[in-house]
Design an enzyme around this catalytic site. Structure first.
Site, PDB file in Angstrom:
ATOM      1  N   HIS A  15       0.822  -1.276   0.168  1.00  0.00           N
ATOM      2  CA  HIS A  15       0.059  -0.100  -0.025  1.00  0.00           C
ATOM      3  C   HIS A  15       0.931   1.102  -0.096  1.00  0.00           C
ATOM      4  O   HIS A  15       1.959   1.081   0.389  1.00  0.00           O
ATOM      5  CB  HIS A  15      -0.811   0.136   1.218  1.00  0.00           C
ATOM      6  N   GLU A  19       0.703   3.929   1.754  1.00  0.00           N
ATOM      7  CA  GLU A  19       1.036   4.519   3.346  1.00  0.00           C
ATOM      8  C   GLU A  19       2.269   3.710   3.531  1.00  0.00           C
ATOM      9  O   GLU A  19       3.267   4.160   4.380  1.00  0.00           O
ATOM     10  CB  GLU A  19      -0.129   4.376   4.045  1.00  0.00           C
ATOM     11  N   CYS A  60      -3.288   0.134   7.141  1.00  0.00           N
ATOM     12  CA  CYS A  60      -2.468   1.314   7.231  1.00  0.00           C
ATOM     13  C   CYS A  60      -2.762   2.254   8.271  1.00  0.00           C
ATOM     14  O   CYS A  60      -1.840   2.941   8.918  1.00  0.00           O
ATOM     15  CB  CYS A  60      -2.882   2.032   5.803  1.00  0.00           C
ATOM     16  N   CYS A  90      -6.775   2.096   5.052  1.00  0.00           N
ATOM     17  CA  CYS A  90      -7.593   1.083   5.499  1.00  0.00           C
ATOM     18  C   CYS A  90      -7.106   0.575   7.146  1.00  0.00           C
ATOM     19  O   CYS A  90      -6.384   1.495   7.628  1.00  0.00           O
ATOM     20  CB  CYS A  90      -7.190  -0.243   4.625  1.00  0.00           C
TER      21      CYS A  90
END
Length: 153
Positions: free
Chosen positions: A53, A55, A86, A83
């Protein structure tokens, strides 16, 4: 253009890199002392892992620059609401402020489904700013998924 809009624009540029790789266009930058120290974008399809991801990519890079896992004086700018994975990483990294482009009603954990960033039960809470360049961030995602559906037909 104010500071938050400028840095969100930089996160959007990262999201466009993800889109070029046929990944969901999510981008992130981390700012320390008024300069970008880390950039990340979604690479789940490219790397074939759920952990890629934007992040998490940016947090790992920022930690290298700072020389610590604690990012206590940094601000994260991310195009889509984080999410649960993260959001947990943001709390663990002690990031004090997160600026979000658009919310994610299906998987967001910074206010949509849950708000892991501001739970009093955790030892760290995050200041959250929502809706910076929201229309641009939302349109980028909508366009991506519209095109993806066309390709599948």
């Amino acid at each position: 253009m104010n500071t938050d809009e400028y840095y969100m624009r930089q996160a959007i540029l990262q999201a466009k890199k993800a889109e070029k790789n046929e990944d969901v266009p999510i981008g992130c930058v981390i700012v320390y002392q008024d300069r970008i120290i880390a950039r990340g974008y979604n690479k789940r399809n490219k790397k074939k892992t759920t952990l890629a991801h934007a992040e998490l990519d940016a947090i790992a890079k920022a930690s290298k620059v700072i020389g610590d896992w604690r990012l206590e004086e940094c601000t994260m700018y991310v195009t889509l609401e984080p999410c649960q994975m993260c959001a947990g990483a943001i709390v663990q990294a002690r990031i004090p402020k997160v600026v979000i482009g658009c919310m994610n009603p299906k998987a967001g954990c910074a206010g949509s489904i849950l708000n892991l960033l501001q739970m009093q039960e955790f030892n760290h809470q995050v200041e959250v700013v929502r809706g910076i360049r929201e229309e641009e961030c939302s349109a980028m995602l909508s366009d991506f998924f519209r095109e993806l559906r066309k390709k599948r037909v």
